[in-house]
Design a protein around this motif. Structure first.
Motif, short mmCIF file in Angstrom:
data_model
loop_
_atom_site.label_atom_id
_atom_site.label_comp_id
_atom_site.label_asym_id
_atom_site.label_seq_id
_atom_site.Cartn_x
_atom_site.Cartn_y
_atom_site.Cartn_z
N ASN A 9 28.28 90.77 -16.86
CA ASN A 9 29.43 91.59 -17.22
C ASN A 9 30.45 90.67 -17.89
O ASN A 9 31.11 89.88 -17.22
CB ASN A 9 30.01 92.23 -15.94
N LYS A 11 33.18 91.33 -19.35
CA LYS A 11 34.58 91.75 -19.20
C LYS A 11 35.33 91.57 -20.53
O LYS A 11 34.73 91.77 -21.58
CB LYS A 11 35.24 90.97 -18.05
N HIS A 95 33.88 99.78 -11.89
CA HIS A 95 34.15 98.38 -11.53
C HIS A 95 35.51 98.30 -10.84
O HIS A 95 36.44 99.05 -11.18
CB HIS A 95 34.13 97.50 -12.79
N GLU A 167 30.25 94.92 -4.94
CA GLU A 167 31.14 93.83 -5.33
C GLU A 167 32.36 93.81 -4.41
O GLU A 167 33.30 94.58 -4.61
CB GLU A 167 31.61 94.03 -6.77
N ILE A 172 35.67 88.74 -6.26
CA ILE A 172 35.58 88.87 -7.72
C ILE A 172 36.57 87.95 -8.40
O ILE A 172 37.78 88.06 -8.20
CB ILE A 172 35.80 90.33 -8.16
N GLY A 173 36.03 87.01 -9.18
CA GLY A 173 36.87 86.11 -9.94
C GLY A 173 37.68 85.16 -9.07
O GLY A 173 38.63 84.53 -9.54
N GLY A 212 30.17 89.24 -7.45
CA GLY A 212 31.34 88.59 -6.88
C GLY A 212 31.07 87.11 -6.76
O GLY A 212 30.55 86.64 -5.75
N SER A 213 31.37 86.42 -7.87
CA SER A 213 31.21 84.96 -7.92
C SER A 213 29.78 84.51 -7.62
O SER A 213 29.56 83.48 -6.99
CB SER A 213 32.21 84.26 -6.99
N LEU A 232 25.37 91.37 -10.43
CA LEU A 232 26.26 91.72 -11.54
C LEU A 232 27.16 90.49 -11.66
O LEU A 232 27.93 90.17 -10.75
CB LEU A 232 27.06 92.99 -11.22
N GLY A 234 29.83 87.78 -13.24
CA GLY A 234 31.06 87.60 -14.01
C GLY A 234 31.02 86.28 -14.78
O GLY A 234 30.24 86.12 -15.73
C1 3PY Z 1 32.38 89.04 -10.90
O1 3PY Z 1 31.43 88.45 -10.39
O2 3PY Z 1 33.46 88.51 -11.07
C2 3PY Z 1 32.25 90.44 -11.31
O3 3PY Z 1 33.18 91.20 -11.19
C3 3PY Z 1 31.00 90.92 -11.93
O4 3PY Z 1 31.13 92.22 -12.38
#
Ligand code: 3PY
Length: 251
Positions: A9, A11, A95, A167, A172-173, A212-213, A232, A234
């Motif tokens: 993703n 983003k 999301h 997630e 996330i991030g 999520g990371s 998924l 990031g």
């Molecule tokens: C992440 O891993 O930061 C995500 O949100 C993937 O979609």
């Protein structure tokens, strides 16, 4: 056996030319990947050009969101027909960033899921709790609401085409990842909710990604869990080598 699905993703990252280059790098890096389904989700602006790059390869295209209306005065949005025409196969829906910053609700997630399925494309439906919700003991309640909301009035046949992406918002991030155990327990619970709605066959067939990371270092542990069927991705999806490291863990 559920096939692993690893989706990048992107983003709001990469200009069009950078996206084309990254897509080319990924196509080259994964050309020998056989078992894992590889998906990339660039920005709207880059999607048509990236579609040309991945055409005829083992990399599939996803779009990061759609509007549920067919056309009209919806500034800033794209319709499912636009997405379908360029050859996208998946649509990421719900999301947490959409939920957090752009007023995504269970109702709009459901409308987008139904519109995507109606067009013959496949939703990647994101679910997940905030830290406050987890600490407050309402994780299951939140996931139940999100899953039941997303699948409202969706037939079992259509539900079977969907992918879920768990997630945890707090991962996330942030660089923080759920432990293998936390992710497994939560995803097993998500699968049990799908079973409650649609029965064993749909629940057992549905792929549930973790997001999520996720990165090369933690992917082997996460992907070894029974109810984790992919990722998924990031930040690690923004470079071909870090993305490939996760795919290697799935292969
Ligand atoms: C992440 O891993 O930061 C995500 O949100 C993937 O979609």
């Amino acid at each position: 056996m559920r096939q692993y699905i690893i989706a990048g993703n992107w983003k709001m990252n990469k200009t069009v030319s950078e996206s084309v280059q990254l897509a080319k790098d990924i196509v080259e890096a994964v050309k020998d990947v056989k078992k894992t389904e590889v998906v990339i989700a660039p920005t709207y602006l880059a999607a048509a050009k990236v579609a040309d790059v991945v055409k005829g390869t083992n990399v599939k295209l996803a779009i990061q969101d759609i509007h549920w209306k067919d056309q009209g005065a919806y500034t800033g949005k794209v319709s499912i027909d636009m997405v379908k025409e360029i050859g996208a196969e998946y649509v990421i829906i719900g999301h947490s960033e959409q939920r957090q910053y752009f007023h995504e609700t269970e109702e709009t997630v459901n409308l987008k899921v139904k519109k995507t399925l109606e067009a013959g494309l496949k939703p990647i439906i994101c679910i997940g709790e905030t830290l406050e919700q987890r600490n407050g003991g309402i994780l299951k309640e939140i996931l139940g609401l999100q899953i039941k909301g997303a699948f409202k009035d969706v037939s079992a046949e259509d539900a079977a085409k969907c992918v879920l992406a768990y997630e945890p918002v707090w991962a996330i991030g942030t660089g923080v990842t759920a432990t293998d155990e936390q992710a497994q327990d939560t995803q097993a619970y998500a699968r049990s909710v799908v079973k409650e709605i649609y029965g064993e066959a749909v629940a057992e067939g549905m792929r549930i990604q973790y997001g999520g990371s996720m990165k090369g270092a933690n992917a082997p542990g996460l992907l070894a869990q029974k109810d984790i069927d992919g990722g998924l991705i990031g930040g690690a999806g923004l470079k071909a080598d870090t993305f490939k490291a996760i795919i290697d863990a799935a292969e």
